[in-house]
Each structure stands twice: as structure tokens, then as C-alpha cells.
Design an enzyme around this catalytic site. Structure first.
Site: not given
Ligand SMILES: [Zn+2]
Length: 701
Positions: A308, A331-332
Site C-alpha cells: 500500500n 520487495h514492497e
Molecule cells: Zn509484490
């Protein structure tokens, strides 16, 4: 059957799956047949400029009540209906319309007539009749929808007992992929982006966070205000409210968590996040979202992490597994560029977000932790991809990067490793083609600059790639035999080629050597004793255990020897390591280590650890044991997880053999005997056949 038309974008950047007539003056005239949104027939007719949510959270009755104001502009004349995506759990009270700048009777119209029609098992269709005077091209108007929503697929209410602190309730939302239509009516497609604002009223002592770039709080009124200044698709609107506190860990980052885990969370991340952001900015250009905060959620969070914008949601269960936490957060962070700034326009091309984010994540870890570590992590994931491939068979359509949904299919069911790892391999191949990883970094920077805040299809990426490297276009790389871009996108099966991971040999070599020693008959204890697992990294240990698991069934003697060698030692390690050992125990019916499974399942109540273990227990001879543990622990499980585990416990299907045919994910899953909205949740509620156990898709969203 009609041939699949590859999605394209009209010159007004609306996604089309049926060729359009030429688009004049930015007015979309093409047709869109996206089967996952009720608004497909209609969203070309409007531009969504902005929306506002005004919500009150009521924990006592688990309800969100309020209204939403959509600011729209009609871009085609003669449209009389506005179609939005919604959900049966969302109860609409009234809808009205306003045309700003007009006077008298036209300023506020009486309530509009509307109709809610069934659409799929994950949503319904809200059809709003628009008054004739509203539908003037290029004139803005506002639609206000008053509604109440309870426990649809997007909204997860946790009683106090299900939180980490166990003192106050908590609620969070999870929109990916098509759940937010149960949070607010919307064009629930990644092709449509807009800014949003929100006002959220809560009881005293509750802190609210949203995926927004600005926030403010009025203590007196107990009102939180949020503003997302950059356009985002509906699925990236997220909210969490509960007993949350924060600590700043960098100039633009803070960690949020319940008080009882905050210190631990900060100690695991403090100092690292700003460093990772800096590495990412050096590689891909400025981070466009302003803040990068992280909120740790209780074990009921149904996935590992969610990107998000401005506020990564991550499960607290991952805190004990340091290397997995690191990879998941990086990764985020990578999604800040790939997925959030530039988004896949349709869920049929989810690899554009996940494949690129996985590539970017590995560029960041290469710069921050070196090539060997990155290659080890990649080998571990590619092993999992090949395991999934063996289960699904070479011709399964889910292995395509570009899939075609049948009507009724829930896009969440696309959350598989192909999207991530085959996508990663294709991006790595593109990088290889240009001959130099730094040149490819500069291409990615230009790609972000060109498309940021918009949604793209694969053709955009590939056209831009060939335009950026004209010499590659000239040498027809897109048609290179056996490695055609078309084959990468539309072919079933494993990646057409994989990157060179030999730099990881220094770390993967010992793992393979030890696996080989255990495979010899009989295993040589002296040679085995030369390897010390406690000196290994987590990724080495999980790679070792996964490869042992692949060799199961193992003889009872070997299992006994393995247990004597490792069981006590692995007990001291993190959950990612332990669950893999316990799966070996279960798949080999090794009863002496059963108490360890009981201990693990009493401690871990998250979906990512319970579902794979219960699936293994129930497909073998340990179903009674599984039922016993379930009855002992069920009070501490989220009701959705409880339902999933009950389904696993009471179904009779066995684990498919590697040669068995697996059900295709491209067709809707049949309704369970007592369907509930969340039982249809793909990513949160993976198929319980064991075909794609969460262990294999234990990847962040
Ligand atoms: Zn992802």
C-alpha cells in the site's frame, strides 16, 4: 471461441481488449471486455478525478458507515448510466448528484435511482441512472453514495483476542486484487487511477492509518484526515485502525505497530529502511510517494505483505525470520516504482507489477548485500517455481505471463509464482539483451519517468524497451528464435531462460553437497558432521530443507538420523526454517517429532504457517492429530482461517502427485456448500487442494 485479443491502450490511455476506432481528442471510443469488473462497459465514458471517503468505524457492531463523493467528468455524450463495482456486503442507503457551479434546481438533484445487479461471486454491479443535464461532455459532476459496509472480503475485523496485545480490537482492509469494491463503490480496475481524501471518525484510543501521503488528527473530535496527492488505483486504498503506536526510523519512515511488538519491530528495521530507499533511488530514480512507513499487523493478516503506497502492511509473524523480513520489505519498497507508480492496467498482466518488482528487489539486494546473497535467494525461489511447475504440469495456462480470464474468475487466483518468477526471468532476459545491467537500470529509470502515475500493458513496456535500445530493435531481438517476446508472454511452461546464478555458488554449493550426502545410501555421518547448519544463513537452511522435502518420502532410518542431527537445533531457529522441517516430518509420517508440530501450531496462528501444515497433515495419515490440534487452537484463529482449515479437515482429496492433473486456476472455483464472501478470496484464501500450498506461493503481494 473468439481469439484472445491482447490488451492495448487507446490513445486516451484507456485499456481496450477489442480494437478501438480511432480515438479523437482523447475520447475513448474503444470497447473493453475486462471480465473482472462490472464497470467494464462503462468506465471509458467517465474520468474519475478524485474521490472522498467520510467514514465512521464502529467496532461494537463491526460496521463502517458513511459516504463517498466521486468527482467525475463525462467524456462521452449520451451516457445515461454510471456503472460502479460494489459487493453484496455493502448496503447502499441513497445516492445523489451535484453539478458544481450550477445554480438552482440543478445544483443538488433529488436522490438518484439506482439498481444493484448480481455480477460474480466476488462482487456486484451498481447501476446509477444519471439525470440528463449531468451528461454534458467535459463537465464535472459529483455523485454522493451513502452506505454501510460490514465484513466484505476487503474488511477484516479482529476481536481483541486476535490482536498481538489482546486488549483492543483492530480492523484493517486488504484491497488486492478485487476486494475493495466491498469497501467503497469504485471502478475496481488497476486501469483507473485517481487521488483521494478521507475523513475517518473512531472511538477514543483508536489510531487510524491509511495509504495516504498526508494525514492529520483532531484529538478533540477524534477525527483523522488523510490525503493521497498522487493518483492510485482502487486496490491500493487501504486503512488500518487499532491500538497503534509509532517510532521514527528515518527521515521519511516510521514503524507502526501495537505497543507490545513495537520495540522488536523497530530493532529489526531501524537504520535499514532509509538505506534501502537510497539504494533504490540510485537505481530507479526518485521515490515519488514522499513517506515510506510500515505497519505491522497481527497474524490474522491473510498474506505476508502488501505494498500500500506510503504505508506497507506486513504481518508481524515475519519478524522472527530476519532474512525473509528483509526481502519482503525490500520487495514492497520496489513496488514504490514498479506496481504503484507504474501499474499493470489489467490483472491479466500482473507480472508487469510482480515480475518487475521482483527484479528491482534483487537489484537492490545485489547493491546492498552482494551478488551471492541475491543469487541464493533467487535459487531458492526458482526451486519453488519448478516445484509448482511439476505440480501443475507444463501446459497449465496459469504458467503464462499473459493469461486470459474466463468470466467469473477471481483475479486473486493469479497470485502464483509464475507472475513473480517467470516475470522476473523475462525482465532479466531483457536486461541481458542490452548487455549491461547498468544500461538496463537507466532504461528502467526512463520507463518510470515516462509512465509514472499511469497504468500500462506489456506492449508499452516492450515498445519503450525497443525504442530505448534502437540497435536491439534493428537486430530483431523480439523475434529471436525460441526466445520470441510473444513466446515469453503467451507460452505455457517454465521460463524460456534463467539468469546466470553461478555467483551464488559459494552459498548454494554447500547446501547441494549436504543434500547429496543425505541422498547417499547409507548417509555418512562423519561427512555430514562437517556441515554446521547454525553457521548457515536462513536462505541456505530453507533451501536445504526444501530440497530434502522434494526427496520425500525418505526412509524411516534416514528420518531418524535427520531428526537426531537437526531437530533440536532447528527448534531454536525461526518459523520459516521450522515449518519446512515440520513439513518433512509430516510428509514422512515421522511420529517422534509430532509434539513439535503441536507446539508450532499452538504458537503460530497465521495463514501462511497453518494452511500448508494442515494440508500436509490432512492429506497423509495424521488427520486425527490435525483435528485435535485444530480444536485446541481454533479460538485463537481468525474466523476466515478457521473456515479454511475446516474445509481442509473435512475434505477428502489427497495431495496431487507430480503427474496428477491440477485444477486450472483460470476457471472459477465452485462455491463451497456454505459460501461466504471471503471463502472466494484467492490470495487470502488459496485453493485448499494442496496444489499450490501457500508454502509454494509464500511471496509478498
Ligand atoms: Zn509484490
Amino acid at each position: 471461441m473468439a481469439q484472445f485479443q491482447r490488451p492495448t491502450l487507446c490513445c486516451c490511455r484507456k485499456v481496450l481488449t477489442v480494437p478501438s476506432k480511432s480515438c479523437e481528442g482523447g475520447q475513448g471510443l474503444g470497447q473493453c471486455r475486462l471480465v473482472d469488473i462490472a464497470s467494464a462497459s462503462n468506465f471509458h465514458c467517465f474520468k474519475l478525478r478524485h474521490f472522498h471517503l467520510d467514514l465512521r468505524l464502529n467496532f461494537a457492531v463491526k460496521e463502517i458507515t458513511g459516504w463517498q463523493v466521486l468527482e467525475l467528468v463525462a467524456i462521452q455524450p449520451g451516457v445515461q448510466t454510471l456503472v460502479l463495482d460494489t459487493h453484496p456486503s455493502l448496503l447502499i442507503h441513497s445516492i445523489d448528484c451535484k453539478v458544481p457551479g450550477t445554480t438552482g434546481a440543478q445544483d443538488i438533484s433529488p436522490s438518484l435511482t439506482y439498481r444493484v445487479d448480481p455480477f460474480t461471486d466476488y462482487g456486484s454491479s451498481l447501476n446509477i441512472s444519471l439525470p440528463a443535464y449531468v451528461i454534458r461532455p467535459h463537465r464535472a459532476f459529483q455523485i454522493t453514495v451513502r452506505y454501510t459496509t460490514t465484513d466484505g472480503p476487503a474488511i477484516w475485523w479482529l476481536d481483541a483476542e486476535l490482536t498481538c496485545g489482546q486488549t483492543r480490537p483492530l480492523v484493517f482492509t486488504q484491497g488486492h486484487s478485487v476486494c475493495n469494491r466491498s469497501f467503497f463503490p469504485c471502478f475496481d480496475t488497476p486501469a483507473v487511477k485517481s487521488t483521494y481524501t478521507a475523513t475517518v471518525r473512531v472511538p477514543e484510543g483508536v489510531t487510524v492509518l491509511m495509504s495516504a501521503s498526508r494525514s492529520a488528527y483532531s484529538k478533540q473530535d477524534r477525527v483523522f484526515q488523510f490525503s493521497m496527492e498522487y493518483p492510485v488505483p482502487a486496490y491500493l486504498v487501504a486503512l488500518v485502525a487499532g491500538d497503534l503506536q509509532h517510532v521514527d526510523i528515518g527521515p521519511r519512515s516510521r514503524v507502526w505497530a501495537e505497543p507490545c511488538i513495537l520495540t522488536c519491530a523497530v530493532s529489526k528495521l531501524g537504520g535499514s529502511v532509509e538505506r534501502w530507499l537510497n539504494v533504490a533511488e540510485d537505481l530507479f530514480g526518485p521515490y515519488v510517494w514522499g513517506r515510506y512507513d510500515i505497519v505491522f499487523l497481527p497474524p490474522s493478516f491473510p498474506i505476508v505483505a502488501m505494498e500500500n503506497p506510503c504505508l506497507t502492511f506486513i504481518i508481524s509473524s515475519i519478524l522472527e525470520s530476519r532474512e525473509f523480513l528483509l526481502i519482503d520489505v525490500i520487495h514492497e519498497i520496489a513496488h514504490g516504482w514498479f506496481g504503484n507508480a507504474v501499474t499493470n492496467a489489467t490483472w491479466e498482466e500482473m507480472w508487469l507489477s510482480e515480475g518487475l518488482a521482483t527484479y528491482a528487489q534483487r537489484r537492490i539486494t545485489t547493491e546492498a548485500y552482494g551478488e551471492a546473497f541475491t543469487c541464493l535467494e533467487t535459487v531458492f525461489r526458482l526451486d519453488a517455481l519448478h516445484r509448482q511447475m511439476r505440480l501443475l504440469g507444463d501446459n497449465n495456462p496459469v504458467s503464462k505471463l499473459q493469461v486470459k480470464f474466463e468470466p467469473g474468475i477471481n483475479p486473486s487466483s493469479l497470485m502464483n509464482l509464475f507472475t513473480y518468477e517467470k516475470g522476473f526471468c523475462f525482465v532479466s532476459y531483457l536486461s541481458q539483451l542490452c548487455g549491461n545491467v547498468k544500461r538496463f537500470d537507466s532504461f528502467l529509470r526512463a520507463y518510470i519517468e515516462q509512465f509514472k502515475f499511469s497504468s500500462v500493458v506489456a506492449q508499452d513496456l516492450l515498445d519503450f524497451f525497443l525504442g530505448f535500445f534502437p540497435e536491439l530493435k534493428e537486430s530483431c531481438v523480439a523475434q529471436r528464435e525460441g526466445l520470441e517476446f510473444e513466446r515469453w508472454l503467451n507460452g505455457c511452461g517454465p521460463p524460456l531462460c534463467e539468469p546466470d546464478l553461478s555467483a551464488g555458488g559459494v552459498l548454494t554449493g554447500p547446501v547441494q553437497s549436504l543434500c547429496d550426502l543425505w541422498a547417499s545410501e547409507p548417509p555418512d555421518p562423519e561427512a555430514i558432521a562437517n556441515f554446521n547448519l547454525s553457521s548457515w544463513s536462513t536462505f541456505q537452511t530453507v533451501l536445504f530443507l526444501d530440497r530434502l522435502l522434494d526427496r520425500s518420502p525418505l526412509s524411516h532410518e534416514v528420518m531418524g538420523q535427520l531428526s537426531r542431527c537437526y531437530s533440536a537445533q532447528l527448534d531454536e531457529m525461526n518459523a520459516e526454517v521450522r515449518i519446512r522441517w515440520l513439513q518433512i516430518v509430516v510428509r514422512n509420517s515421522f511420529y517422534p517429532d509430532l509434539p513439535r508440530i503441536r507446539g508450532f501450531l499452538h504458537k503460530h496462528t497465521s495463514r501462511m504457517y497453518t494452511v500448508p501444515l494442515y494440508e500436509d497433515l490432512c492429506s497423509g495419515v495424521m488427520k486425527c492429530f490435525a483435528a485435535e490440534v485444530f480444536y485446541q487452537t481454533q479460538a485463537r484463529l481468525h474466523p476466515n482461517l478457521r473456515r479454511t482449515l475446516q474445509q481442509i479437515l473435512f475434505q477428502t482429496s489427497a495431495l496431487p502427485t507430480p503427474t496428477g492433473s491440477a485444477p486450472s486456476l483460470l476457471h472459477p472455483t465452485p462455491l463451497s456448500p456454505s459460501p461466504t464472501p471471503r471463502d472466494q478470496l484467492g490470495s487470502a484464501d488459496p485453493p485448499t487442494t494442496g496444489t499450490i500450498a501457500l508454502r509454494d506461493v509464500n511471496v509478498s503481494a
